[in-house]
Design a protein around this motif. Structure first.
Motif, short mmCIF file in Angstrom:
data_model
loop_
_atom_site.label_atom_id
_atom_site.label_comp_id
_atom_site.label_asym_id
_atom_site.label_seq_id
_atom_site.Cartn_x
_atom_site.Cartn_y
_atom_site.Cartn_z
N SER A 3 0.82 -1.22 0.00
CA SER A 3 0.00 0.00 0.00
C SER A 3 0.85 1.26 0.00
N SER A 4 2.05 1.22 0.58
CA SER A 4 2.91 2.40 0.59
C SER A 4 3.33 2.78 -0.84
N LYS A 5 3.57 1.77 -1.69
CA LYS A 5 3.93 2.05 -3.08
C LYS A 5 2.72 2.57 -3.85
N LEU A 6 1.55 2.02 -3.58
CA LEU A 6 0.34 2.51 -4.24
C LEU A 6 0.08 3.98 -3.87
N ARG A 7 0.29 4.29 -2.61
CA ARG A 7 0.10 5.66 -2.15
C ARG A 7 1.09 6.60 -2.85
N ALA A 8 2.33 6.17 -2.97
CA ALA A 8 3.35 6.98 -3.63
C ALA A 8 3.00 7.18 -5.11
N LEU A 9 2.54 6.13 -5.77
CA LEU A 9 2.14 6.25 -7.17
C LEU A 9 0.95 7.19 -7.33
N ARG A 10 0.02 7.12 -6.42
CA ARG A 10 -1.15 7.99 -6.49
C ARG A 10 -0.71 9.46 -6.41
N VAL A 11 0.21 9.76 -5.50
CA VAL A 11 0.72 11.12 -5.37
C VAL A 11 1.47 11.52 -6.64
N PHE A 12 2.28 10.62 -7.16
CA PHE A 12 3.04 10.91 -8.38
C PHE A 12 2.12 11.20 -9.55
N PHE A 13 1.12 10.37 -9.77
CA PHE A 13 0.24 10.53 -10.91
C PHE A 13 -0.81 11.62 -10.72
N PHE A 14 -0.92 12.16 -9.52
CA PHE A 14 -1.83 13.26 -9.27
C PHE A 14 -1.52 14.45 -10.18
N PHE A 15 -0.26 14.61 -10.54
CA PHE A 15 0.17 15.77 -11.32
C PHE A 15 0.04 15.56 -12.82
N PHE A 16 -0.49 14.44 -13.26
CA PHE A 16 -0.71 14.19 -14.67
C PHE A 16 -2.11 14.63 -15.05
N PHE A 17 -2.30 14.97 -16.30
CA PHE A 17 -3.62 15.35 -16.77
C PHE A 17 -3.77 14.91 -18.22
N LYS A 18 -4.99 14.69 -18.63
CA LYS A 18 -5.27 14.31 -19.99
C LYS A 18 -5.28 15.57 -20.85
N CYS A 19 -4.62 15.50 -21.97
CA CYS A 19 -4.47 16.66 -22.83
C CYS A 19 -4.89 16.30 -24.25
N GLU A 20 -5.90 16.96 -24.75
CA GLU A 20 -6.40 16.71 -26.11
C GLU A 20 -5.96 17.85 -27.03
N PRO A 21 -5.55 17.53 -28.24
CA PRO A 21 -5.16 18.61 -29.16
C PRO A 21 -6.38 19.38 -29.65
N ASP A 22 -6.15 20.65 -30.00
CA ASP A 22 -7.23 21.42 -30.60
C ASP A 22 -7.30 21.10 -32.09
N LYS A 23 -8.08 21.84 -32.86
CA LYS A 23 -8.26 21.54 -34.28
C LYS A 23 -6.98 21.71 -35.09
N GLN A 24 -6.02 22.47 -34.56
CA GLN A 24 -4.73 22.65 -35.24
C GLN A 24 -3.65 21.77 -34.62
N PHE A 25 -4.08 20.78 -33.84
CA PHE A 25 -3.19 19.81 -33.16
C PHE A 25 -2.21 20.47 -32.20
N ARG A 26 -2.66 21.52 -31.54
CA ARG A 26 -1.86 22.16 -30.50
C ARG A 26 -2.34 21.64 -29.14
N PHE A 27 -1.42 21.52 -28.23
CA PHE A 27 -1.74 21.11 -26.87
C PHE A 27 -1.58 22.31 -25.95
N LEU A 28 -2.60 22.60 -25.19
CA LEU A 28 -2.54 23.71 -24.25
C LEU A 28 -2.37 23.16 -22.84
N LEU A 29 -1.35 23.64 -22.17
CA LEU A 29 -1.08 23.22 -20.80
C LEU A 29 -1.83 24.13 -19.84
#
Length: 82
Positions: A3-29
């Motif tokens: 569970s300690s590793k799962l907790r660490a991974l959860r914290v690590f992946f908290f900072f990720f987000f799904k990013c979809e390109p716009d119509k000109q294939f640009r990614f906005l952060l």
């Protein structure tokens, strides 16, 4: 997985987000990511070995400058097995 590793991974992946390109294939952060990384206005987009990195231009140039001398470059090449 412990569970300690799962907790660490959860914290690590908290900072990720799904990013979809716009119509000109640009990614906005999200602004919070740009502010945290200091990547306004210039950004370095670096792709290597299946990984993409975004760097604030000034930070990337400073990091790159560390390896421009022969001793540091030789150490990096040795570490990579080249």
């Amino acid at each position: 997985m412990p569970s300690s590793k799962l907790r660490a991974l959860r914290v690590f992946f908290f900072f990720f987000f799904k990013c979809e390109p716009d119509k000109q294939f640009r990614f906005l952060l999200p602004e919070s990511f740009r502010r945290y990384a200091g990547i306004d206005p210039e950004v370095i987009f670096l792709g290597q070995a299946g990984v993409a990195e975004l760097w604030a231009a000034e930070r990337y140039e400073a990091e790159e400058a560390k390896y421009l001398n022969p001793e540091n470059l030789a150490a990096v090449m040795e570490e990579l097995g080249v």
